[in-house]
Design an enzyme around this catalytic site. Structure first.
Site, PDB file in Angstrom:
ATOM      1  N   ARG A  53       0.888  -1.148   0.063  1.00 58.34           N
ATOM      2  CA  ARG A  53      -0.275   0.044   0.296  1.00 58.34           C
ATOM      3  C   ARG A  53       0.997   1.074   0.401  1.00 58.34           C
ATOM      4  O   ARG A  53       0.404   2.073  -0.892  1.00 58.34           O
ATOM      5  CB  ARG A  53      -0.876  -0.342   1.695  1.00 58.34           C
ATOM      6  CG  ARG A  53      -2.120  -0.884   1.318  1.00 58.34           C
ATOM      7  CD  ARG A  53      -2.813  -1.085   2.335  1.00 58.34           C
ATOM      8  NE  ARG A  53      -2.257  -0.849   3.631  1.00 58.34           N
ATOM      9  CZ  ARG A  53      -2.175  -2.400   4.531  1.00 58.34           C
ATOM     10  NH1 ARG A  53      -3.061  -3.217   3.946  1.00 58.34           N
ATOM     11  NH2 ARG A  53      -1.770  -2.041   5.957  1.00 58.34           N
ATOM     12  N   SER A  83      -6.457  -0.865  -0.850  1.00 61.45           N
ATOM     13  CA  SER A  83      -6.785  -1.799   0.306  1.00 61.45           C
ATOM     14  C   SER A  83      -5.713  -3.025  -0.371  1.00 61.45           C
ATOM     15  O   SER A  83      -5.367  -3.041  -2.202  1.00 61.45           O
ATOM     16  CB  SER A  83      -8.063  -2.307  -0.300  1.00 61.45           C
ATOM     17  OG  SER A  83      -8.442  -3.858   0.018  1.00 61.45           O
ATOM     18  N   LYS A 162     -10.236   6.186   4.654  1.00 62.99           N
ATOM     19  CA  LYS A 162      -9.094   4.959   5.469  1.00 62.99           C
ATOM     20  C   LYS A 162      -8.540   5.319   6.336  1.00 62.99           C
ATOM     21  O   LYS A 162      -9.203   6.572   6.712  1.00 62.99           O
ATOM     22  CB  LYS A 162      -7.745   4.883   4.403  1.00 62.99           C
ATOM     23  CG  LYS A 162      -6.292   4.239   4.613  1.00 62.99           C
ATOM     24  CD  LYS A 162      -6.873   2.602   4.147  1.00 62.99           C
ATOM     25  CE  LYS A 162      -5.667   2.397   4.531  1.00 62.99           C
ATOM     26  NZ  LYS A 162      -5.406   0.697   3.329  1.00 62.99           N
ATOM     27  N   SER A 230     -11.365   0.980   5.291  1.00 65.82           N
ATOM     28  CA  SER A 230     -10.408   0.319   4.947  1.00 65.82           C
ATOM     29  C   SER A 230     -10.066   1.057   5.438  1.00 65.82           C
ATOM     30  O   SER A 230     -10.047   2.070   6.498  1.00 65.82           O
ATOM     31  CB  SER A 230      -9.387  -0.146   3.278  1.00 65.82           C
ATOM     32  OG  SER A 230      -9.976  -0.497   2.838  1.00 65.82           O
ATOM     33  N   GLU A 301     -17.325  -9.907   3.892  1.00 70.40           N
ATOM     34  CA  GLU A 301     -16.994 -10.227   5.894  1.00 70.40           C
ATOM     35  C   GLU A 301     -17.927 -11.917   6.153  1.00 70.40           C
ATOM     36  O   GLU A 301     -18.941 -12.141   5.155  1.00 70.40           O
ATOM     37  CB  GLU A 301     -18.050  -9.508   6.786  1.00 70.40           C
ATOM     38  CG  GLU A 301     -17.740 -10.000   8.462  1.00 70.40           C
ATOM     39  CD  GLU A 301     -16.733  -9.173   8.936  1.00 70.40           C
ATOM     40  OE1 GLU A 301     -16.453  -8.485   8.440  1.00 70.40           O
ATOM     41  OE2 GLU A 301     -16.279  -9.215   9.813  1.00 70.40           O
ATOM     42  N   LYS A 328     -12.334 -12.853   1.245  1.00 72.64           N
ATOM     43  CA  LYS A 328     -12.302 -11.585  -0.113  1.00 72.64           C
ATOM     44  C   LYS A 328     -11.504 -12.831  -1.006  1.00 72.64           C
ATOM     45  O   LYS A 328     -12.252 -12.098  -2.529  1.00 72.64           O
ATOM     46  CB  LYS A 328     -10.309 -11.368   0.356  1.00 72.64           C
ATOM     47  CG  LYS A 328     -10.479  -9.874  -0.552  1.00 72.64           C
ATOM     48  CD  LYS A 328      -8.919  -9.073  -0.271  1.00 72.64           C
ATOM     49  CE  LYS A 328      -9.096  -8.976   1.391  1.00 72.64           C
ATOM     50  NZ  LYS A 328      -7.882  -8.673   1.997  1.00 72.64           N
ATOM     51  N   VAL A 348     -12.426  -6.448   3.030  1.00 77.29           N
ATOM     52  CA  VAL A 348     -12.716  -7.297   3.730  1.00 77.29           C
ATOM     53  C   VAL A 348     -12.887  -6.561   5.036  1.00 77.29           C
ATOM     54  O   VAL A 348     -12.662  -5.185   4.680  1.00 77.29           O
ATOM     55  CB  VAL A 348     -11.484  -8.292   3.754  1.00 77.29           C
ATOM     56  CG1 VAL A 348     -10.409  -8.035   5.076  1.00 77.29           C
ATOM     57  CG2 VAL A 348     -12.485  -9.560   5.430  1.00 77.29           C
ATOM     58  N   GLN A 353     -20.828  -2.816   7.593  1.00 76.71           N
ATOM     59  CA  GLN A 353     -21.075  -2.570   6.470  1.00 76.71           C
ATOM     60  C   GLN A 353     -21.666  -3.457   5.659  1.00 76.71           C
ATOM     61  O   GLN A 353     -21.543  -4.653   4.754  1.00 76.71           O
ATOM     62  CB  GLN A 353     -19.985  -1.841   5.791  1.00 76.71           C
ATOM     63  CG  GLN A 353     -18.560  -1.586   6.695  1.00 76.71           C
ATOM     64  CD  GLN A 353     -17.072  -1.668   6.398  1.00 76.71           C
ATOM     65  OE1 GLN A 353     -16.662  -1.515   5.002  1.00 76.71           O
ATOM     66  NE2 GLN A 353     -17.034  -2.430   7.381  1.00 76.71           N
TER      67      GLN A 353
END
Length: 369
Positions: A53, A83, A162, A230, A301, A328, A348, A353
């Protein structure tokens, strides 16, 4: 005054590859100084120590500095939301949001995509998982809506954030200042940061009343239908990107959303695509999309019951491969089968959410001028 937006998906061919963004700029599709946000998937492990990232973030910011006139400090404030983890068929990519060049699109009464960005107040380690974080995120979401020119929460279709998670350094910092933290498990703090953020989004949009402390990461009946959250080690506040639709702006793009009721709910993804304005037959196929779908953005999830549609699975009992990676890959395969494209955004840790065991689904369509 909101402006028309360009949205383009580019491939990431190696960990530090930002050539897709550079080509958009070189070809005159967008100007470097007009880029508002980037939302992407990188190829690391998706965990606390996923440094892909940071590498992707650096590569994309270097392009924006090198090809634009904004100072490095100004570019540093642009939300680049990464992500980590492209398990299964998922493919690394980035979706670039930029203001369209002036005069490219005429205003229209059709609902067209708008974007607002904001940074929250600093989120302290002791805030994570607690009402203080909910309130800070909610205030940031409202600020981003104002910037986007969206007054009605019903016109918000996707909120990407984020936020910070906990690491040993920040845990010790809180302790040194006389505070405790919600957990000392750094990986679990990722899930808790995401879920707390989602409740902040839901509060700002009026989807729920502000939750009590004991409901955070616990009352699974509370959720946002548009949150995609995220978290990572690379920031100390919430980066917030609100994507909605407005009339009188113009452009060719439109956002929509739905929810996935479980990990196999392809119809939930199709409902988001339809919500974005793409007409589809009763039983759609990827070929029906043509070039009209820019991307879909999904949260997922593992169902806490350990079952999907009545069948038992062992994701939450598996000591070899963490359930983050398994779910995922599962939802990524479903999304790729729906869209015909493995470069889809699947993230994930989706508590609050979308429905428990499912997740939120947003889509952006290119509907032409």
């Amino acid at each position: 005054m909101p402006t028309p937006i360009e949205v383009h998906k580019v491939a990431i061919e190696s960990v530090t590859d930002a050539s897709g963004l550079a080509r958009l700029i070189d070809d005159g599709v967008v100007r470097a100084d007009d880029v508002l946000a980037v939302i992407g998937k990188t190829e690391g492990n998706g965990g606390v120590n996923d440094y892909t990232r940071i590498l992707a973030d650096r590569a994309f910011r270097e392009v924006l500095v090198g090809k634009g006139s904004r100072a490095e400090e100004e570019v540093r404030r642009i939300p680049l939301v990464w992500s980590g983890g492209t398990d299964g068929v998922l493919s690394p990519h980035a979706t670039v949001f930029a203001r369209a060049p002036e005069g490219r699109y005429a205003p229209t009464d059709k609902p067209r995509l708008v974007v607002g960005i904001a940074m929250s107040e600093e989120i302290l380690p002791e805030d994570i998982g607690r009402p203080a974080m909910v309130r800070k995120v909610a205030a940031g979401v409202r600020a981003a809506m104002d910037e986007a020119g969206v007054a009605d929460p019903a016109d918000v279709h996707y909120v990407q954030t984020k936020t910070p998670l906990l690491v040993l350094e920040t845990i010790n910092d809180a302790k040194a200042r006389g505070h405790d933290v919600v957990t000392q498990d750094t990986l679990k703090s990722m899930d808790i940061s995401n879920s707390t953020t989602a409740l902040g989004i839901a509060t700002a949009l009026g989807e729920i009343d502000e939750p009590a402390a004991e409901q955070i990461h616990a009352d699974l009946g509370l959720y946002s239908s548009v949150a995609s959250c995220s978290s990572g080690v690379e920031l100390d506040r919430a980066q917030i990107v609100v994507v909605g639709n407005a009339r009188g702006v113009g452009g060719r793009y439109r956002a929509g959303h739905g929810v996935m009721r479980d990990a196999l709910d392809a119809d939930g993804i199709w409902s988001a695509v339809r919500s974005a304005g793409i007409d589809l037959p009763e039983r759609p196929h990827p070929d029906d999309l043509g070039d009209r779908l820019v991307n879909v953005f999904l949260k997922c999830e593992a169902d806490p019951s350990g079952r999907v549609r009545g069948r038992r699975n062992i994701m939450l009992d598996d000591s070899d491969v963490h359930w983050h990676r398994q779910i995922k890959a599962t939802v990524g395969g479903v999304a790729a089968a729906v869209t015909g494209d493995p470069a889809v955004f699947v993230s994930v840790a989706a508590v609050h959410q979308g429905p428990s065991g499912g997740g939120t689904a947003a889509a952006i369509a290119d509907l032409g001028a």
